[in-house]
Design an enzyme around this catalytic site. Structure first.
Site, PDB file in Angstrom:
ATOM      1  N   ARG A   1       0.763  -1.324   0.081  1.00  0.00           N
ATOM      2  CA  ARG A   1      -0.058   0.092  -0.227  1.00  0.00           C
ATOM      3  C   ARG A   1       0.680   1.254   0.008  1.00  0.00           C
ATOM      4  NH1 ARG A   1      -3.563  -2.289   4.645  1.00  0.00           N
ATOM      5  NH2 ARG A   1      -2.068  -3.972   4.380  1.00  0.00           N
TER       6      ARG A   1
ATOM      7  N   GLU B   1       4.824 -11.731  14.908  1.00  0.00           N
ATOM      8  CA  GLU B   1       4.071 -12.200  16.236  1.00  0.00           C
ATOM      9  C   GLU B   1       4.657 -13.744  16.169  1.00  0.00           C
ATOM     10  OE1 GLU B   1       0.241 -11.826  16.366  1.00  0.00           O
ATOM     11  OE2 GLU B   1      -0.081 -12.717  18.408  1.00  0.00           O
TER      12      GLU B   1
END
Ligand code: AMP
Length: 179
Positions: free
Chosen positions: A64, A101
């Site tokens: 993006r 994560e």
């Protein structure tokens, strides 16, 4: 930016709860991109801010960051450099791993992306849509300096301040919307 314009931009971003997994409030910027008033206001604001920065390049983060970065580079008459996920760039690259994560991800840039005729360091603005934990942007700023350029600032349309991503990035940060 005045508060009216900021509200138009803020209101144009759609929030999708639990995407791509439970607990994530996903900020969907596609509804800003297809809103010509909001998108134009955003780019106009960034052009006004960055035209006096003496920049040589805009670098955008996959994917993006490419949209905002390329539009801004074109308005400022600057070159655009993509910082891509591993394995997508065809020429010699420099890469940087960063922790997720669970596990790792990796971003890359072409080794010769930030050229300057006089051999001085190119001044680069890094841009992405959103700053969350800061892992991606921090790897991207490291890449920019590893290939010999100077990251002047990192710019985000949105920053999720509660995730403290800005603490990971050793370059000035500018975020239009903070929450
Ligand atoms: P981080 O490395 O944690 O700062 O994550 C930043 C990257 O993940 C950016 O490229 C964002 O596009 C994407 N991202 C992370 N969290 C969100 C979110 N809540 N909504 C939309 N995109 C996100």
């Amino acid at each position: 930016m005045n508060s009216n314009d900021l509200k138009i931009i803020e209101d144009s971003i759609r929030v999708i709860p639990d995407f791509p997994k439970p607990g994530i409030m996903f900020k969907d910027i596609t509804t800003m991109l297809n809103n010509k008033e909001a998108f134009a206001l955003l780019i106009f604001h960034l052009v006004k801010r960055y035209k006096e920065y003496n920049l040589d390049y805009i670098a955008g983060i996959d994917a993006r960051g490419f949209i905002f970065g390329a539009a801004l580079a074109s308005h400022l008459n600057l070159g655009f450099v993509p910082i891509r996920k591993k394995g997508k760039l065809p020429y010699t690259t420099v890469s940087e791993k960063y922790a997720l994560e669970y596990g790792y991800d990796e971003v890359e840039v072409h080794i010769d992306a930030f050229k300057k005729g006089d051999n001085s360091k190119a001044n680069v603005l890094l841009i992405d849509d959103l700053l969350a934990t800061g892992g991606t942007a921090s790897a991207a700023t490291t890449l920019i300096s590893r290939v010999g350029a100077n990251c002047v600032e990192a710019c985000f349309i949105m920053e999720l301040t509660f995730l403290n991503g800005s603490k990971k990035i050793d370059t000035p940060i500018y975020s239009i919307i903070k929450e």
